[in-house]
Design a protein around this motif. Sequence first.
Motif, PDB file in Angstrom:
ATOM      1  N   HIS A 148     -10.385   8.206   8.475  1.00  0.00           N
ATOM      2  CA  HIS A 148      -8.708   7.321   8.651  1.00  0.00           C
ATOM      3  C   HIS A 148      -8.581   6.115   8.763  1.00  0.00           C
ATOM      4  CE1 HIS A 148      -8.529   5.389  12.564  1.00  0.00           C
ATOM      5  NE2 HIS A 148      -9.431   6.999  13.118  1.00  0.00           N
ATOM      6  N   PRO A 149      -7.582   5.414   8.016  1.00  0.00           N
ATOM      7  CA  PRO A 149      -7.117   3.898   7.582  1.00  0.00           C
ATOM      8  C   PRO A 149      -7.783   3.145   9.065  1.00  0.00           C
ATOM      9  CG  PRO A 149      -6.239   5.316   6.038  1.00  0.00           C
ATOM     10  CD  PRO A 149      -6.325   6.373   7.203  1.00  0.00           C
ATOM     11  N   THR A 150      -7.475   2.332   9.193  1.00  0.00           N
ATOM     12  CA  THR A 150      -7.698   1.281  10.790  1.00  0.00           C
ATOM     13  C   THR A 150      -6.658   1.858  11.427  1.00  0.00           C
ATOM     14  OG1 THR A 150      -9.393  -0.064   9.806  1.00  0.00           O
ATOM     15  CG2 THR A 150      -7.701  -1.055  11.250  1.00  0.00           C
ATOM     16  N   THR A 151      -6.653   1.794  12.554  1.00  0.00           N
ATOM     17  CA  THR A 151      -5.286   2.629  13.219  1.00  0.00           C
ATOM     18  C   THR A 151      -3.890   1.135  13.222  1.00  0.00           C
ATOM     19  OG1 THR A 151      -6.494   3.357  14.605  1.00  0.00           O
ATOM     20  CG2 THR A 151      -4.122   3.308  14.765  1.00  0.00           C
ATOM     21  N   PHE A 152      -4.161  -0.128  13.509  1.00  0.00           N
ATOM     22  CA  PHE A 152      -3.341  -0.704  13.130  1.00  0.00           C
ATOM     23  C   PHE A 152      -2.433  -1.282  12.161  1.00  0.00           C
ATOM     24  CE2 PHE A 152      -7.375  -3.386  14.284  1.00  0.00           C
ATOM     25  CZ  PHE A 152      -6.993  -3.813  13.259  1.00  0.00           C
ATOM     26  N   VAL A 153      -3.471  -0.756  11.122  1.00  0.00           N
ATOM     27  CA  VAL A 153      -3.211  -1.383   9.840  1.00  0.00           C
ATOM     28  C   VAL A 153      -2.244  -0.471   9.277  1.00  0.00           C
ATOM     29  CG1 VAL A 153      -3.972  -1.450   7.724  1.00  0.00           C
ATOM     30  CG2 VAL A 153      -5.434  -2.278   9.139  1.00  0.00           C
ATOM     31  N   GLN A 154      -2.226   0.858   9.330  1.00  0.00           N
ATOM     32  CA  GLN A 154      -1.308   2.035   9.379  1.00  0.00           C
ATOM     33  C   GLN A 154      -0.053   1.240   9.860  1.00  0.00           C
ATOM     34  OE1 GLN A 154      -2.628   5.671   9.467  1.00  0.00           O
ATOM     35  NE2 GLN A 154      -4.063   5.751  10.172  1.00  0.00           N
ATOM     36  N   TRP A 155      -0.120   1.189  11.269  1.00  0.00           N
ATOM     37  CA  TRP A 155       1.030   0.582  11.819  1.00  0.00           C
ATOM     38  C   TRP A 155       1.410  -0.651  11.013  1.00  0.00           C
ATOM     39  CZ3 TRP A 155       3.868   3.419  15.286  1.00  0.00           C
ATOM     40  CH2 TRP A 155       3.846   4.127  16.196  1.00  0.00           C
ATOM     41  N   ALA A 156       1.095  -1.329  10.511  1.00  0.00           N
ATOM     42  CA  ALA A 156       1.405  -2.965   9.930  1.00  0.00           C
ATOM     43  C   ALA A 156       1.796  -2.580   8.735  1.00  0.00           C
ATOM     44  CB  ALA A 156       0.892  -3.698   9.738  1.00  0.00           C
ATOM     45  N   GLY A 157       1.685  -1.208   8.017  1.00  0.00           N
ATOM     46  CA  GLY A 157       1.643  -0.713   6.359  1.00  0.00           C
ATOM     47  C   GLY A 157       3.524  -0.429   7.049  1.00  0.00           C
ATOM     48  N   ILE A 158       3.908   0.333   8.028  1.00  0.00           N
ATOM     49  CA  ILE A 158       5.281   0.285   7.738  1.00  0.00           C
ATOM     50  C   ILE A 158       6.076  -0.690   7.790  1.00  0.00           C
ATOM     51  CG2 ILE A 158       7.329   1.558  10.017  1.00  0.00           C
ATOM     52  CD1 ILE A 158       4.756   3.069  11.186  1.00  0.00           C
ATOM     53  N   ALA A 159       6.005  -1.827   8.906  1.00  0.00           N
ATOM     54  CA  ALA A 159       6.502  -2.783   8.510  1.00  0.00           C
ATOM     55  C   ALA A 159       6.016  -3.626   7.020  1.00  0.00           C
ATOM     56  CB  ALA A 159       5.069  -4.265   9.404  1.00  0.00           C
ATOM     57  N   ALA A 160       5.840  -3.483   6.047  1.00  0.00           N
ATOM     58  CA  ALA A 160       5.729  -3.930   4.898  1.00  0.00           C
ATOM     59  C   ALA A 160       6.909  -2.798   3.993  1.00  0.00           C
ATOM     60  CB  ALA A 160       4.264  -3.664   4.176  1.00  0.00           C
ATOM     61  N   LEU A 161       6.557  -1.930   4.460  1.00  0.00           N
ATOM     62  CA  LEU A 161       7.705  -0.759   3.517  1.00  0.00           C
ATOM     63  C   LEU A 161       8.165  -0.834   3.573  1.00  0.00           C
ATOM     64  CD1 LEU A 161       6.199   2.247   3.091  1.00  0.00           C
ATOM     65  CD2 LEU A 161       6.119   1.257   1.483  1.00  0.00           C
ATOM     66  N   GLU A 162       9.263  -1.285   5.515  1.00  0.00           N
ATOM     67  CA  GLU A 162      10.633  -1.243   5.465  1.00  0.00           C
ATOM     68  C   GLU A 162      10.927  -2.968   6.554  1.00  0.00           C
ATOM     69  OE1 GLU A 162      10.496   1.228   9.010  1.00  0.00           O
ATOM     70  OE2 GLU A 162      10.045   2.846   8.182  1.00  0.00           O
ATOM     71  N   GLY A 163      10.114  -3.876   6.060  1.00  0.00           N
ATOM     72  CA  GLY A 163      10.518  -4.624   6.012  1.00  0.00           C
ATOM     73  C   GLY A 163      11.158  -5.727   4.861  1.00  0.00           C
ATOM     74  N   PRO A 164      11.396  -6.752   5.482  1.00  0.00           N
ATOM     75  CA  PRO A 164      12.428  -7.598   4.117  1.00  0.00           C
ATOM     76  C   PRO A 164      10.939  -7.772   2.644  1.00  0.00           C
ATOM     77  CG  PRO A 164      11.412  -9.247   5.907  1.00  0.00           C
ATOM     78  CD  PRO A 164      11.319  -7.927   5.662  1.00  0.00           C
ATOM     79  N   GLN A 165      11.391  -7.753   1.307  1.00  0.00           N
ATOM     80  CA  GLN A 165      10.921  -7.268  -0.169  1.00  0.00           C
ATOM     81  C   GLN A 165      10.745  -8.345  -0.686  1.00  0.00           C
ATOM     82  OE1 GLN A 165       8.716  -4.516  -0.267  1.00  0.00           O
ATOM     83  NE2 GLN A 165       9.582  -4.350   2.064  1.00  0.00           N
ATOM     84  N   ASP A 166      11.169  -9.655   0.488  1.00  0.00           N
ATOM     85  CA  ASP A 166      11.315 -11.565  -0.575  1.00  0.00           C
ATOM     86  C   ASP A 166      10.455 -11.140  -0.906  1.00  0.00           C
ATOM     87  OD1 ASP A 166      14.180 -10.390   0.658  1.00  0.00           O
ATOM     88  OD2 ASP A 166      14.448 -12.354   1.354  1.00  0.00           O
ATOM     89  N   ASP A 167       9.599 -11.405  -0.001  1.00  0.00           N
ATOM     90  CA  ASP A 167       7.797 -11.844  -0.543  1.00  0.00           C
ATOM     91  C   ASP A 167       7.316 -10.853  -2.194  1.00  0.00           C
ATOM     92  OD1 ASP A 167       7.053 -13.995   0.989  1.00  0.00           O
ATOM     93  OD2 ASP A 167       7.144 -12.262   2.950  1.00  0.00           O
ATOM     94  N   VAL A 168       7.914 -10.131  -1.891  1.00  0.00           N
ATOM     95  CA  VAL A 168       7.350  -9.545  -2.824  1.00  0.00           C
ATOM     96  C   VAL A 168       7.679  -9.593  -4.639  1.00  0.00           C
ATOM     97  CG1 VAL A 168       7.233  -6.934  -4.587  1.00  0.00           C
ATOM     98  CG2 VAL A 168       6.593  -7.268  -1.916  1.00  0.00           C
ATOM     99  N   ARG A 169       9.054  -9.974  -4.332  1.00  0.00           N
ATOM    100  CA  ARG A 169       9.257 -10.390  -5.467  1.00  0.00           C
ATOM    101  C   ARG A 169       9.019 -11.826  -6.053  1.00  0.00           C
ATOM    102  NH1 ARG A 169      14.288  -6.884  -2.604  1.00  0.00           N
ATOM    103  NH2 ARG A 169      14.621  -9.248  -1.304  1.00  0.00           N
ATOM    104  N   ARG A 170       9.375 -12.349  -4.808  1.00  0.00           N
ATOM    105  CA  ARG A 170       8.106 -13.871  -5.261  1.00  0.00           C
ATOM    106  C   ARG A 170       7.610 -14.445  -5.600  1.00  0.00           C
ATOM    107  NH1 ARG A 170       5.128 -16.845  -2.433  1.00  0.00           N
ATOM    108  NH2 ARG A 170       5.009 -15.815  -0.933  1.00  0.00           N
ATOM    109  N   MET A 171       6.116 -13.335  -5.727  1.00  0.00           N
ATOM    110  CA  MET A 171       5.571 -13.150  -5.755  1.00  0.00           C
ATOM    111  C   MET A 171       5.224 -12.513  -7.305  1.00  0.00           C
ATOM    112  SD  MET A 171       2.952 -11.346  -2.830  1.00  0.00           S
ATOM    113  CE  MET A 171       3.734 -10.476  -2.049  1.00  0.00           C
ATOM    114  N   THR A 172       6.047 -11.719  -7.853  1.00  0.00           N
ATOM    115  CA  THR A 172       6.164 -11.138  -8.864  1.00  0.00           C
ATOM    116  C   THR A 172       6.900 -11.706 -10.199  1.00  0.00           C
ATOM    117  OG1 THR A 172       6.288  -8.520  -7.985  1.00  0.00           O
ATOM    118  CG2 THR A 172       7.407  -9.401 -10.486  1.00  0.00           C
TER     119      THR A 172
END
Length: 379
Positions: A262-286
């Motif tokens: 399986h993937p690294t455990t705490f990285v999976q929890w961080a993945g939730i923060a990526a999906l459910e957190g602010p998306q401003d950085d994604v738009r800025r990078m794009t």
Amino acid sequence: MVSKRLASIEESATMRISSEAKRLNSEGFDIIDLGVGEPDFDTPRHICDAACRYMLEGKTRYTPTNGIPELRRAIAKKLREENRIPAVPEDVIVTPGAKMAVFAAIQALLDEGDEMVLIGPSWVSYEPCIKFAGGRPVWADVDQDFMPMDLPEAITERTKAILVNSPCNPTGAVFGHEVMKEIRDIAIDHDIYVVSDEVYEKIIYGHEHISIASLPDMADRTITINGFSKSYAMTGWRLGYLTGPRDMLKWISRLLSHSVSHPTTFVQWAGIAALEGPQDDVRRMTEEFRARRDILVDGLRSLGIRCALPGGAFYMFPDVSHLGGGDVFAERLLKEAKIAVTPGSAFGPGGEDYIRISYATSRERIKEALERMESMLNS
């Protein structure tokens, strides 16, 4: 003594070029690396903070092979709302990077002698994954804008699947409704699968991203693959996922259970923060990638180098046939201009006249690279 199957697999050209650029830099040469397929941005702070918090909270033990239930729920919700794919948590498998998802899906699909169609020039790891499974890659031609043409001609009685990558590495091409509908019709008419690698879906400029699994009658014959590396600048975190028909997922899960667990455990929890957190950085990078793309396209065209305008990802695939072809020109750029790019031949038949340029570097370095190219071409 190595197995014949493994001996048939070539080294990744993109990783080799990146390693060579790093070696030359360590020797004191100022190499501008335009070969690497990695965002040059830091992972957003809220994702890093979440990983640290969960690690300290003890999220460091084994998880189920398919991933923690909380992340699978978040991914399924994202797939339903953003991609219009009717996924539920039980239909999601979390993997250590999207590359592992690609590998596992292809191993589960192909038997010895089965064919898989690549549209393309295509990402360097697709072909080795197919060969490792005992399959045979079949290359479908594209036009000057890297859109598939005469795709039905690539289908035979041995075809098991078509691989779709939109936005595309290495060309930056984005497939619209017409192309996706054609692929859908072919898949249904010939009763074959589609593997859809959508890891660049959020890095897209003025186009709509279309998940082929959202089209009628395609959810049960499409394996959709995605990840966090590109959109959230999480390359080193190694976190990806896939969804698809349940009768295929159970075998993919079995393969993963006997390999990566399986993937690294705490990285999976961080993945939730990526999906459910602010998306401003994604738009800025794009938006930054888009600005860099425009600088590079204008600069290359001013040097007489033809290139299609990429609709997504952070790659460009210019035609350098008049400059000796991709292998010759890439070597010349490295030796004479100290610029690292990837020869187009690494991406399959039809790529020999091209080079892949990654604009995952600063505007300043892109401008400097263009200046070096101009000096080299005028010398």
